[in-house]
Design an enzyme around this catalytic site. Structure first.
Site, PDB file in Angstrom:
ATOM      1  N   ASP A 214      -5.810  11.273   4.999  1.00  0.00           N
ATOM      2  CA  ASP A 214      -4.935  10.102   4.842  1.00  0.00           C
ATOM      3  C   ASP A 214      -4.371   9.680   6.197  1.00  0.00           C
ATOM      4  O   ASP A 214      -4.489  10.395   7.181  1.00  0.00           O
ATOM      5  CB  ASP A 214      -3.759  10.435   3.904  1.00  0.00           C
ATOM      6  CG  ASP A 214      -2.892  11.563   4.457  1.00  0.00           C
ATOM      7  OD1 ASP A 214      -3.223  12.730   4.187  1.00  0.00           O
ATOM      8  OD2 ASP A 214      -1.913  11.283   5.180  1.00  0.00           O
ATOM      9  N   ASP A 216      -0.907   8.914   8.256  1.00  0.00           N
ATOM     10  CA  ASP A 216       0.490   9.302   8.127  1.00  0.00           C
ATOM     11  C   ASP A 216       1.361   8.043   8.036  1.00  0.00           C
ATOM     12  O   ASP A 216       0.860   6.917   8.106  1.00  0.00           O
ATOM     13  CB  ASP A 216       0.874  10.194   9.325  1.00  0.00           C
ATOM     14  CG  ASP A 216       2.090  11.043   9.038  1.00  0.00           C
ATOM     15  OD1 ASP A 216       2.159  11.625   7.945  1.00  0.00           O
ATOM     16  OD2 ASP A 216       2.984  11.113   9.898  1.00  0.00           O
TER      17      ASP A 216
END
Ligand code: ZN
Ligand code: ZN
Length: 290
Positions: A214, A216
């Site tokens: 992912d 941040d």
């Protein structure tokens, strides 16, 4: 089951992070008692692509141990006791850079330690150890992994990158995330430290395969420019910036894809590891002990 001396040996250890797993042939499951308490789980030991390996799931069976509760010393001590000379440590991380997209692998070569309450040495008095961490990750293993990874179709892999290791289990604030970017961090996670330094104290080659799942919280989305730093207005075009919506299905899909690529990279790399090779990692205590 108690480990009888010399009964089980492996030269390669794997501390499997979130989603990391391998099929081991002639597998035995053993318990290693350590002076530091329990390992994350019993250790699976056996053959993988012609090499003896020992596997510990870092977060325990069913992923129940959070990063700040991990017994890093027990895990590393147990692998060392089994005769492990190389540790491969996959770790799921977030990205601190636009160019480090979801699904990319980074072979970490530096870290910034932002943990707070972890015991990060085997030397607690009496004999004092000031170990070098100038280049904490094994370049021999990183080179092998890179050669394997760049031949895997569709895998984006980079050799070298700075891992910011936070205490967790909470994620960062946006200010923290922006600061980690300014510090030169590439990725952010919760587990490489102190595993890396404990491995050094046991003179074991250690590498971290960071798999990005992912972006941040530093990231925002501008309709015009795509991913930019989150702010009220886009730094490039002045339009409004939206938060990046987290799509759980997408995250799971990325993690599944990362697990497949990790399996492939291990299948190619592990048979090539020369466990008899004399690496500088095996002499890391030289000049470190007082
Ligand atoms: Zn090494
Ligand atoms: Zn823009």
């Amino acid at each position: 089951m108690k480990l009888k001396k010399n009964e089980h040996k492996a030269k390669i250890g794997i501390i499997g992070g979130t989603g990391a797993n391998i099929e081991i042939e002639n597998e035995e499951i053993i318990k290693v008692y350590t002076p530091y308490g329990q390992t994350s789980d019993n250790i699976r030991i056996g053959d993988f692509k012609g090499k003896k390996v020992a596997f510990i799931p870092r977060h325990g069976k069913g992923h129940v141990i959070p990063p700040h509760k991990l017994n890093f010393r027990a895990n590393v001590w147990a692998l060392s006791e089994l005769g492990v000379r190389c540790i491969i440590s996959p770790s799921a991380v977030g990205s601190l850079r636009k160019e480090h997209e979801k699904g990319k692998f980074i072979l970490v070569d530096q870290y910034i330690d932002r943990t707070k309450k972890r015991i990060d040495t085997f030397y607690e008095g009496g004999q004092v150890c000031h170990i070098s961490q100038e280049d904490p990750y094994c370049s021999y293993l990183n080179n092998l992994l890179y050669e394997a990874g760049r031949n895997i179709n569709g895998l984006n892999i980079q050799k070298g990158g700075t891992y910011v290791c936070i205490e967790g289990p909470r994620f960062s604030t946006r200010s923290e995330s922006l600061m980690f970017r300014k510090w030169g961090g590439d990725i952010i996670g919760m587990t490489t430290y102190p595993e890396v330094v404990l491995a050094a104290e046991k003179q074991i080659c250690y590498c971290c395969i960071a798999t990005i799942s992912d972006l941040d919280v530093w990231a925002g989305y501008c309709e015009n420019c795509g991913i930019v730093e989150f702010a009220e207005a886009c730094e490039n075009c002045g339009r409004s910036v939206k938060k990046v919506a987290v799509d759980v299905d997408e995250v799971l899909e990325t993690m599944e894809e990362n697990a497949k690529n990790l399996q492939k990279i291990l299948e190619i790399t592990i048979p090539k590891i020369d466990t008899e090779r004399d690496c500088e990692c095996h002499h890391s205590l030289k000049g470190s002990l007082l």
